[in-house]
Design a protein around this motif. Structure first.
Motif, PDB file in Angstrom:
ATOM      1  N   PHE A  11       0.857  -1.177   0.133  1.00 36.74           N
ATOM      2  CA  PHE A  11      -0.104  -0.016  -0.034  1.00 36.74           C
ATOM      3  C   PHE A  11       0.765   1.227  -0.143  1.00 36.74           C
ATOM      4  N   PHE A  12       0.317   2.262  -0.585  1.00 33.61           N
ATOM      5  CA  PHE A  12       1.294   3.386  -0.756  1.00 33.61           C
ATOM      6  C   PHE A  12       0.526   4.584  -0.199  1.00 33.61           C
ATOM      7  N   PHE A  13       1.159   5.475   0.607  1.00 32.04           N
ATOM      8  CA  PHE A  13       0.712   6.702   1.233  1.00 32.04           C
ATOM      9  C   PHE A  13       1.241   7.941   0.448  1.00 32.04           C
ATOM     10  N   ALA A  14       0.691   8.848   0.018  1.00 33.80           N
ATOM     11  CA  ALA A  14       1.112  10.059  -0.563  1.00 33.80           C
ATOM     12  C   ALA A  14       0.501  11.112   0.029  1.00 33.80           C
ATOM     13  N   LEU A  15       1.423  11.744   1.213  1.00 31.30           N
ATOM     14  CA  LEU A  15       0.967  12.681   2.106  1.00 31.30           C
ATOM     15  C   LEU A  15       1.593  14.015   2.181  1.00 31.30           C
ATOM     16  N   GLN A  16       0.744  14.982   2.495  1.00 32.93           N
ATOM     17  CA  GLN A  16       1.290  16.263   2.845  1.00 32.93           C
ATOM     18  C   GLN A  16       1.412  16.385   4.323  1.00 32.93           C
ATOM     19  N   ALA A  17       2.688  16.443   4.756  1.00 31.48           N
ATOM     20  CA  ALA A  17       3.055  16.585   5.964  1.00 31.48           C
ATOM     21  C   ALA A  17       3.451  18.116   6.384  1.00 31.48           C
ATOM     22  N   PRO A  18       2.484  18.831   7.133  1.00 34.08           N
ATOM     23  CA  PRO A  18       3.020  20.250   7.695  1.00 34.08           C
ATOM     24  C   PRO A  18       4.203  20.194   8.481  1.00 34.08           C
ATOM     25  N   ALA A  19       4.961  21.057   8.751  1.00 29.46           N
ATOM     26  CA  ALA A  19       5.877  21.105   9.645  1.00 29.46           C
ATOM     27  C   ALA A  19       5.429  20.872  11.241  1.00 29.46           C
ATOM     28  N   PRO A  21       5.204  20.672  15.261  1.00 30.75           N
ATOM     29  CA  PRO A  21       3.996  19.678  15.553  1.00 30.75           C
ATOM     30  C   PRO A  21       2.562  19.694  14.955  1.00 30.75           C
ATOM     31  N   ALA A  22       2.462  18.990  14.019  1.00 34.77           N
ATOM     32  CA  ALA A  22       1.034  18.792  13.169  1.00 34.77           C
ATOM     33  C   ALA A  22       0.109  18.036  13.711  1.00 34.77           C
ATOM     34  N   ASN A  23      -1.346  18.494  13.999  1.00 34.13           N
ATOM     35  CA  ASN A  23      -2.123  17.936  14.308  1.00 34.13           C
ATOM     36  C   ASN A  23      -2.869  16.909  13.166  1.00 34.13           C
ATOM     37  N   LEU A  24      -2.663  17.390  12.065  1.00 33.29           N
ATOM     38  CA  LEU A  24      -3.383  16.599  10.851  1.00 33.29           C
ATOM     39  C   LEU A  24      -2.308  16.483   9.673  1.00 33.29           C
ATOM     40  N   ILE A  25      -2.434  15.409   9.103  1.00 38.32           N
ATOM     41  CA  ILE A  25      -1.540  15.103   7.848  1.00 38.32           C
ATOM     42  C   ILE A  25      -2.483  14.513   6.796  1.00 38.32           C
ATOM     43  N   GLY A  26      -2.755  14.785   5.522  1.00 36.68           N
ATOM     44  CA  GLY A  26      -3.692  14.584   4.815  1.00 36.68           C
ATOM     45  C   GLY A  26      -2.905  13.977   3.603  1.00 36.68           C
ATOM     46  N   GLY A  27      -3.762  13.172   2.625  1.00 37.40           N
ATOM     47  CA  GLY A  27      -3.105  12.679   1.459  1.00 37.40           C
ATOM     48  C   GLY A  27      -3.862  11.661   0.907  1.00 37.40           C
ATOM     49  N   VAL A  28      -3.412  10.853   0.081  1.00 38.03           N
ATOM     50  CA  VAL A  28      -4.010   9.790  -0.717  1.00 38.03           C
ATOM     51  C   VAL A  28      -3.309   8.478  -0.286  1.00 38.03           C
ATOM     52  N   PHE A  29      -4.342   7.430  -0.269  1.00 36.82           N
ATOM     53  CA  PHE A  29      -3.956   6.327   0.201  1.00 36.82           C
ATOM     54  C   PHE A  29      -4.290   5.234  -1.074  1.00 36.82           C
ATOM     55  N   SER A  30      -3.430   4.425  -1.513  1.00 33.66           N
ATOM     56  CA  SER A  30      -3.711   3.483  -2.545  1.00 33.66           C
ATOM     57  C   SER A  30      -3.034   2.056  -2.625  1.00 33.66           C
ATOM     58  N   ASP A 108      -7.075  13.928  -5.859  1.00 33.45           N
ATOM     59  CA  ASP A 108      -5.799  14.530  -5.112  1.00 33.45           C
ATOM     60  C   ASP A 108      -6.552  15.057  -3.818  1.00 33.45           C
ATOM     61  N   THR A 109      -5.444  15.872  -3.254  1.00 36.61           N
ATOM     62  CA  THR A 109      -5.591  16.416  -1.942  1.00 36.61           C
ATOM     63  C   THR A 109      -4.717  17.676  -2.060  1.00 36.61           C
ATOM     64  N   PRO A 110      -5.624  18.835  -2.449  1.00 34.97           N
ATOM     65  CA  PRO A 110      -5.002  19.994  -2.607  1.00 34.97           C
ATOM     66  C   PRO A 110      -4.528  20.476  -1.274  1.00 34.97           C
ATOM     67  N   ALA A 111      -3.247  21.293  -1.162  1.00 35.65           N
ATOM     68  CA  ALA A 111      -2.565  21.598   0.028  1.00 35.65           C
ATOM     69  C   ALA A 111      -3.418  22.536   0.861  1.00 35.65           C
ATOM     70  N   ASP A 112      -4.225  23.621  -0.314  1.00 37.80           N
ATOM     71  CA  ASP A 112      -4.917  24.490   0.894  1.00 37.80           C
ATOM     72  C   ASP A 112      -6.062  23.844   1.508  1.00 37.80           C
ATOM     73  N   ALA A 113      -6.651  22.700   0.888  1.00 35.39           N
ATOM     74  CA  ALA A 113      -7.816  22.041   1.513  1.00 35.39           C
ATOM     75  C   ALA A 113      -7.272  21.568   2.803  1.00 35.39           C
ATOM     76  N   VAL A 114      -6.071  20.489   2.707  1.00 37.82           N
ATOM     77  CA  VAL A 114      -5.608  19.965   4.079  1.00 37.82           C
ATOM     78  C   VAL A 114      -5.270  20.976   5.108  1.00 37.82           C
ATOM     79  N   GLY A 115      -4.580  22.064   4.480  1.00 33.93           N
ATOM     80  CA  GLY A 115      -4.016  23.439   5.472  1.00 33.93           C
ATOM     81  C   GLY A 115      -5.386  23.723   6.149  1.00 33.93           C
TER      82      GLY A 115
END
Length: 129
Positions: A11-19, A21-30, A108-115
């Motif tokens: 399985f593959f995770f493509a994640l947007q990880a903010p700096a 200490p982040a409370n939320l990381i979002g992305g795509v799982f496949s 996709d997971t737009p960076a502004d949406a995850v932010g």
């Protein structure tokens, strides 16, 4: 990339990880659908939420659940965020994000949406231990 020890599937995770200490990381799982007899390739949006209650006794939590506002709000409470009534707004936004359909056929997971979702989660106060 992760590998399931039981099935051997990858399985593959493509994640947007903010700096941190982040409370939320979002992305795509496949990967391949595990509970599908034909093991079709699939992909979906995914959100990983920081567990603020980790100092307390670990609680059993669901691994898969429908994107219901009530279920997500209850999960946020169990993770140590605000009382449930305060978690309903962010929970509703998380469900909408997870179920959004793109007219372009692109998952996709737009960076502004995850932010934006991250800021909504950050606005919730941590419950006292």
């Amino acid at each position: 990339m992760v590998r399931c020890h039981q099935s051997g599937k990858h399985f593959f995770f493509a994640l947007q990880a903010p700096a941190p200490p982040a409370n939320l990381i979002g992305g795509v799982f496949s990967g391949s659908a595990i509970h599908d007899a034909s093991a079709r390739p699939v992909a979906c949006r995914i959100l990983l939420i920081r567990d603020r209650a980790s100092e307390r006794a670990p609680a059993a939590r669901p691994t898969y659940m429908p994107p219901s506002t009530n279920l997500i709000a209850g999960l946020l409470v169990s993770l140590g965020y605000d009382p449930e009534e305060n978690c309903r707004g962010p929970a509703d936004r998380f469900g909408a994000f997870l179920m959004e359909r793109s007219g372009a056929g692109l998952l996709d997971t737009p960076a502004d949406a995850v932010g934006t979702l991250g800021f909504a989660l950050d606005s919730l106060g941590a419950m006292p231990a």
